[in-house]
Design an enzyme around this catalytic site. Structure first.
Site, PDB file in Angstrom:
ATOM      1  N   HIS A   1       4.585 -10.092   2.949  1.00 42.65           N
ATOM      2  CA  HIS A   1       3.713 -11.112   3.535  1.00 42.65           C
ATOM      3  C   HIS A   1       2.886 -11.869   2.506  1.00 42.65           C
ATOM      4  O   HIS A   1       2.110 -12.759   2.863  1.00 42.65           O
ATOM      5  CB  HIS A   1       2.811 -10.497   4.610  1.00 42.65           C
ATOM      6  CG  HIS A   1       1.706  -9.649   4.098  1.00 42.65           C
ATOM      7  ND1 HIS A   1       0.386 -10.020   4.177  1.00 42.65           N
ATOM      8  CD2 HIS A   1       1.702  -8.426   3.513  1.00 42.65           C
ATOM      9  CE1 HIS A   1      -0.381  -9.078   3.668  1.00 42.65           C
ATOM     10  NE2 HIS A   1       0.393  -8.091   3.251  1.00 42.65           N
TER      11      HIS A   1
ATOM     12  N   THR B   1       0.829  -1.209   0.000  1.00 40.80           N
ATOM     13  CA  THR B   1       0.000   0.000   0.000  1.00 40.80           C
ATOM     14  C   THR B   1       0.859   1.253   0.000  1.00 40.80           C
ATOM     15  O   THR B   1       0.600   2.202  -0.749  1.00 40.80           O
ATOM     16  CB  THR B   1      -0.953  -0.007   1.209  1.00 40.80           C
ATOM     17  OG1 THR B   1      -1.888  -1.078   1.061  1.00 40.80           O
ATOM     18  CG2 THR B   1      -1.712   1.295   1.316  1.00 40.80           C
TER      19      THR B   1
ATOM     20  N   CYS C   1      -8.521  -6.214   2.372  1.00 37.78           N
ATOM     21  CA  CYS C   1      -8.540  -4.797   2.724  1.00 37.78           C
ATOM     22  C   CYS C   1      -9.942  -4.206   2.696  1.00 37.78           C
ATOM     23  O   CYS C   1     -10.177  -3.124   3.211  1.00 37.78           O
ATOM     24  CB  CYS C   1      -7.630  -4.011   1.777  1.00 37.78           C
ATOM     25  SG  CYS C   1      -5.920  -4.573   1.825  1.00 37.78           S
TER      26      CYS C   1
END
Length: 394
Positions: A202, A73, A326
């Site tokens: 991740h 992000t 998200c």
């Protein structure tokens, strides 16, 4: 403890034991600040350099083109906002697609409020960007094209090389959000003419809270985080040394077995897809049937509410999702599924299952059997399904 079948690897992956082991000394033994000048900080400097080198090698980049961030992000925000600021004298037009991650879409919306114009490209029924429409959208004041490498929800892999060639031909910067694709498919930033690329640790069995942004030499992108001289004065703040070490180790391991891992995941993926499509009626596969990530499966079940399905799967020990993690709290249907043409009522019945190399065929069989029972139960309570069947039997 009930059985656990984890099928949400697009949301996050398990940190590999080798990665956690590599990180530990940088919490307890080599805890110096990399910016310090004394010898005690040298192991941290060397570890950062080693990770940067491993990442650069993995995409055909130079080591000084890799900048560590807190994740995908941040990398997306940095690439788009800083490029817009740096090149606004040339123009204020940006091109992206309607199926991008919200890290890209919301950043573009932010820029629109500040005088920039954004063209959001349509995609075809498989979620693929249409190259002809991309070419038509280019204007003299276009400064940036941002198209993801592979979609996080439906797994479709975009024609990135062709997009890069179009961007280069017109002298436009090309950024790609490769968070889902990196270390899962081969990427060469030079072959694909990529100017900036985002990735996150991740998603490839590394730690959370660490990622990187590749910035090609010569791109006039400015600092994103001010406050220090770290990352060649472009991203201030003390480096997350354990995270960087973990990311570097995860990249090395992922590159070693990428081909073998992808082959195993593809076999399981196709087996799961085949069984579900054959054994459960009124279901469709979302995304490209072939040009998709090796571990991605996305179905749309008619007459089903996705949230109810996820809860019932969870009760069986199966972890899945209905789309991006998200936006998991949103009641709105996936913007990706709407963009590929699904009506709201069908988009609400979506299920994303993303595999790993640790999953087994036996697990896929268990998932299919549980899914068949869950779908049958939910449809038996659906007035829409009852009405549909009554009309079909006339």
């Amino acid at each position: 403890m009930k059985r656990l079948i984890y099928l949400d690897n697009a949301a996050t992956t398990k940190t590999r034991p080798e990665v956690a082991e590599a990180m530990m000394p940088y919490f307890t033994e080599y805890y110096g600040n990399p910016s310090s000048i004394y010898d005690f900080s040298n192991p941290c400097k060397e570890a950062i350099a080693h990770a940067r080198e491993a990442i650069a090698k993995s995409i055909g980049a130079k080591t000084n083109e890799i900048y560590f961030t807190a994740g995908g992000t941040e990398s997306d925000n940095w690439a788009i906002k800083a490029a817009a600021e740096a090149y606004q004298e040339k123009g204020k037009h940006i091109i992206t697609s309607k199926i991008e991650h919200h890290a890209v879409l919301h950043t573009c919306e932010y820029l629109e409020k500040r005088g920039f114009e954004v063209t959001y490209l349509d995609v075809d029924e498989f979620g693929t960007v249409k190259l002809d429409e991309l070419k038509k959208a280019i204007r003299p004041d276009t400064i940036l094209i941002s198209i993801m490498y592979a979609n996080n929800e439906i797994g479709t892999i975009q024609p990135v090389k062709e997009i890069g060639e179009i961007a280069k031909e017109h002298g436009i910067l090309f950024h790609t959000d490769a968070v889902q694709a990196y270390a899962h498919v081969p990427i060469d930033v030079n072959d694909c003419h990529i100017d900036m690329m985002s990735a996150s640790g991740h998603k490839l069995n590394g730690p959370k809270g660490i990622g990187f942004l590749y910035i090609r030499t010569g791109v006039k992108i400015r600092s994103f985080v001010h406050g220090g001289a770290q990352e060649r004065k472009r991203r201030g703040g003390t480096e997350n040394v354990p995270g960087i070490v973990g990311l570097g180790k995860a990249v090395e391991l992922a590159m070693q077995d990428m081909q073998e891992r992808a082959a195993k995941e593809t076999e399981l993926r196709d087996y799961l897809i085949s069984r579900v499509l054959k054994e459960i009626p009124y279901v469709r596969l979302n995304g490209h049937p072939v040009k998709r990530l090796s571990n991605n499966v996305n179905f749309a079940f008619q007459f089903i509410e996705g949230e109810s399905m996820l809860i019932m799967l969870d009760m069986e020990g199966i972890c899945g999702s209905s789309g991006s993690a998200c936006t998991s709290g949103s009641l709105d249907p996936s913007h990706v599924l709407l963009a590929i043409g699904l009506p709201h009522e069908i988009a609400h019945g979506s299920l994303r299952l993303t595999l790993s190399e640790e999953n087994t065929k036996e697990e896929m069989d268990f998932v299919v059997e549980r899914l068949k029972a869950i779908v049958q139960r939910l449809r038996s309570m659906s007035p829409l399904y009852e009405d549909f069947m009554r009309k079909s039997n006339k």
